[in-house]
Scaffold this motif. Structure first.
Motif, mmCIF file in Angstrom:
data_model
loop_
_atom_site.group_PDB
_atom_site.id
_atom_site.type_symbol
_atom_site.label_atom_id
_atom_site.label_comp_id
_atom_site.label_asym_id
_atom_site.label_seq_id
_atom_site.Cartn_x
_atom_site.Cartn_y
_atom_site.Cartn_z
ATOM 1 N N ASP A 1 23.649 3.755 22.290
ATOM 2 C CA ASP A 1 24.451 3.107 21.260
ATOM 3 C C ASP A 1 23.702 3.233 19.937
ATOM 4 N N ILE A 2 24.282 3.955 18.985
ATOM 5 C CA ILE A 2 23.659 4.176 17.686
ATOM 6 C C ILE A 2 24.491 3.463 16.628
ATOM 7 N N VAL A 3 23.857 2.577 15.863
ATOM 8 C CA VAL A 3 24.531 1.866 14.785
ATOM 9 C C VAL A 3 23.597 1.798 13.582
ATOM 10 N N ILE A 4 24.193 1.600 12.430
ATOM 11 C CA ILE A 4 23.402 1.305 11.237
ATOM 12 C C ILE A 4 23.751 -0.101 10.788
ATOM 13 N N ARG A 5 22.787 -0.755 10.174
ATOM 14 C CA ARG A 5 23.033 -2.083 9.603
ATOM 15 C C ARG A 5 22.209 -2.191 8.330
ATOM 16 N N ALA A 6 22.562 -3.163 7.511
ATOM 17 C CA ALA A 6 21.858 -3.363 6.249
ATOM 18 C C ALA A 6 20.383 -3.671 6.498
ATOM 19 N N LEU A 7 19.543 -3.168 5.624
ATOM 20 C CA LEU A 7 18.107 -3.415 5.656
ATOM 21 C C LEU A 7 17.834 -4.905 5.524
ATOM 22 N N ASP A 8 16.822 -5.384 6.223
ATOM 23 C CA ASP A 8 16.468 -6.797 6.222
ATOM 24 C C ASP A 8 14.963 -6.944 6.021
ATOM 25 N N ARG A 9 14.558 -8.040 5.419
ATOM 26 C CA ARG A 9 13.132 -8.301 5.200
ATOM 27 C C ARG A 9 12.329 -8.244 6.501
ATOM 28 N N ASP A 10 12.942 -8.650 7.594
ATOM 29 C CA ASP A 10 12.255 -8.670 8.886
ATOM 30 C C ASP A 10 11.981 -7.272 9.445
ATOM 31 N N ASP A 11 12.479 -6.237 8.804
ATOM 32 C CA ASP A 11 12.274 -4.865 9.278
ATOM 33 C C ASP A 11 10.917 -4.291 8.869
ATOM 34 N N SER A 12 10.165 -4.999 8.034
ATOM 35 C CA SER A 12 8.955 -4.413 7.444
ATOM 36 C C SER A 12 7.907 -4.009 8.474
ATOM 37 N N ARG A 13 7.648 -4.832 9.452
ATOM 38 C CA ARG A 13 6.593 -4.503 10.430
ATOM 39 C C ARG A 13 6.951 -3.238 11.220
ATOM 40 N N ARG A 14 8.173 -3.169 11.730
ATOM 41 C CA ARG A 14 8.583 -2.003 12.520
ATOM 42 C C ARG A 14 8.612 -0.739 11.656
ATOM 43 N N LEU A 15 9.104 -0.854 10.423
ATOM 44 C CA LEU A 15 9.131 0.317 9.544
ATOM 45 C C LEU A 15 7.716 0.796 9.236
ATOM 46 N N ARG B 1 2.938 9.163 -1.078
ATOM 47 C CA ARG B 1 3.011 7.710 -1.194
ATOM 48 C C ARG B 1 1.610 7.130 -1.126
ATOM 49 N N PRO B 2 1.406 5.986 -1.786
ATOM 50 C CA PRO B 2 0.080 5.354 -1.713
ATOM 51 C C PRO B 2 -0.185 4.831 -0.300
ATOM 52 N N ASP B 3 -1.445 4.685 0.035
ATOM 53 C CA ASP B 3 -1.822 4.196 1.364
ATOM 54 C C ASP B 3 -1.153 2.860 1.689
ATOM 55 N N ALA B 4 -0.985 2.011 0.686
ATOM 56 C CA ALA B 4 -0.392 0.689 0.910
ATOM 57 C C ALA B 4 1.029 0.778 1.476
ATOM 58 N N PHE B 5 1.743 1.860 1.183
ATOM 59 C CA PHE B 5 3.118 2.036 1.678
ATOM 60 C C PHE B 5 3.177 1.947 3.202
ATOM 61 N N TYR B 6 2.125 2.356 3.870
ATOM 62 C CA TYR B 6 2.094 2.444 5.330
ATOM 63 C C TYR B 6 1.631 1.147 6.003
ATOM 64 N N THR B 7 1.448 0.109 5.222
ATOM 65 C CA THR B 7 1.018 -1.179 5.764
ATOM 66 C C THR B 7 2.215 -2.120 5.885
ATOM 67 N N ASP B 8 2.062 -3.155 6.683
ATOM 68 C CA ASP B 8 3.130 -4.146 6.823
ATOM 69 C C ASP B 8 3.476 -4.764 5.465
ATOM 70 N N SER B 9 2.440 -5.137 4.692
ATOM 71 C CA SER B 9 2.708 -5.759 3.390
ATOM 72 C C SER B 9 3.294 -4.742 2.410
ATOM 73 N N GLN C 1 5.282 -2.273 3.201
ATOM 74 C CA GLN C 1 6.701 -2.148 3.547
ATOM 75 C C GLN C 1 7.481 -3.379 3.116
ATOM 76 N N ALA C 2 6.873 -4.545 3.222
ATOM 77 C CA ALA C 2 7.542 -5.770 2.756
ATOM 78 C C ALA C 2 7.835 -5.664 1.257
ATOM 79 N N ASP C 3 6.871 -5.165 0.482
ATOM 80 C CA ASP C 3 7.078 -4.975 -0.963
ATOM 81 C C ASP C 3 8.165 -3.936 -1.229
ATOM 82 N N ALA C 4 8.128 -2.824 -0.485
ATOM 83 C CA ALA C 4 9.139 -1.774 -0.671
ATOM 84 C C ALA C 4 10.529 -2.295 -0.346
ATOM 85 N N ILE C 5 10.624 -3.109 0.694
ATOM 86 C CA ILE C 5 11.920 -3.680 1.069
ATOM 87 C C ILE C 5 12.428 -4.622 -0.018
#
Length: 184
Positions: free
Chosen positions: A3-17, A35-43, A45-49
């Motif tokens: 089952d493949i679906v898309i849904r709107a991005l959510d703040r809670d997605d940062s860790r998995r992303l 991308r800067p090294d920080a992009f690949y961290t949980d925080s 991704q939270a900022d990017a989101i």
């Protein structure tokens, strides 16, 4: 069958992303801007989101995640949304490498087109892919996109400016005249 679906991005997605981007970091350097090294961290991704959600709130973007059987496996977005006489946007998508080659990106793009031409009422969607990225070109072609040209020096990737093939798809309701989609 999955089952493949898309849904709107959510703040809670940062860790998995962040986890997925870390896993694909070497692969993505061939296709994505540096991308800067920080992009690949949980925080990071939270900022990017947070930045992305502000763009969504402004109406300039629709951003989502791709789910397979409920698990997050990628991203999809409708970028640079323009209204008025243009009614257009640009499609972006990524499915993490462990999930690629299974039709997930094709289905995510199909669902994104439903949003673009449905609730957003857009008339045209553009997309770009490098010629050597045959899989991405196939995703677009399977979704009714047509090659319309070559964008020279379109994006800076892996230390140099790269050309992209420009693809385009018009709304299924396009008749060459109508500004708005037909009433549902």
């Amino acid at each position: 069958m999955t089952d493949i679906v898309i849904r709107a991005l959510d703040r809670d997605d940062s860790r998995r992303l962040a986890e997925m981007y870390r896993g694909d970091r070497d692969f993505l350097k061939h296709w994505d801007p540096q991308r800067p090294d920080a992009f690949y961290t949980d925080s990071g991704q939270a900022d990017a989101i947070e930045t992305t959600l502000r763009e969504c709130t402004s109406g300039r973007m629709w951003s989502g995640v791709v789910l397979e059987d409920g698990g997050l496996v990628g991203r999809v977005s409708l970028n640079n949304i323009l209204q008025a006489p243009f009614r257009s946007c640009s499609l972006g998508y990524w499915v993490a490498q462990p999930y690629s080659g299974r039709g997930i990106a094709t289905e995510a793009a199909r669902q994104a087109m439903q949003i673009a031409f449905g609730s957003l009422g857009l008339h045209r969607v553009d997309a770009f892919a490098r010629e050597e990225n045959a899989a991405s070109c196939r995703v677009l072609e399977k979704n009714g996109f047509k090659k319309v040209g070559l964008s020279r020096g379109h994006i800076h990737i892996n230390g140099r400016w790269r050309d992209d093939i420009m693809f385009q798809r018009l709304a299924p309701w396009d008749d060459g005249i109508r500004l708005d989609p037909p009433a549902s």
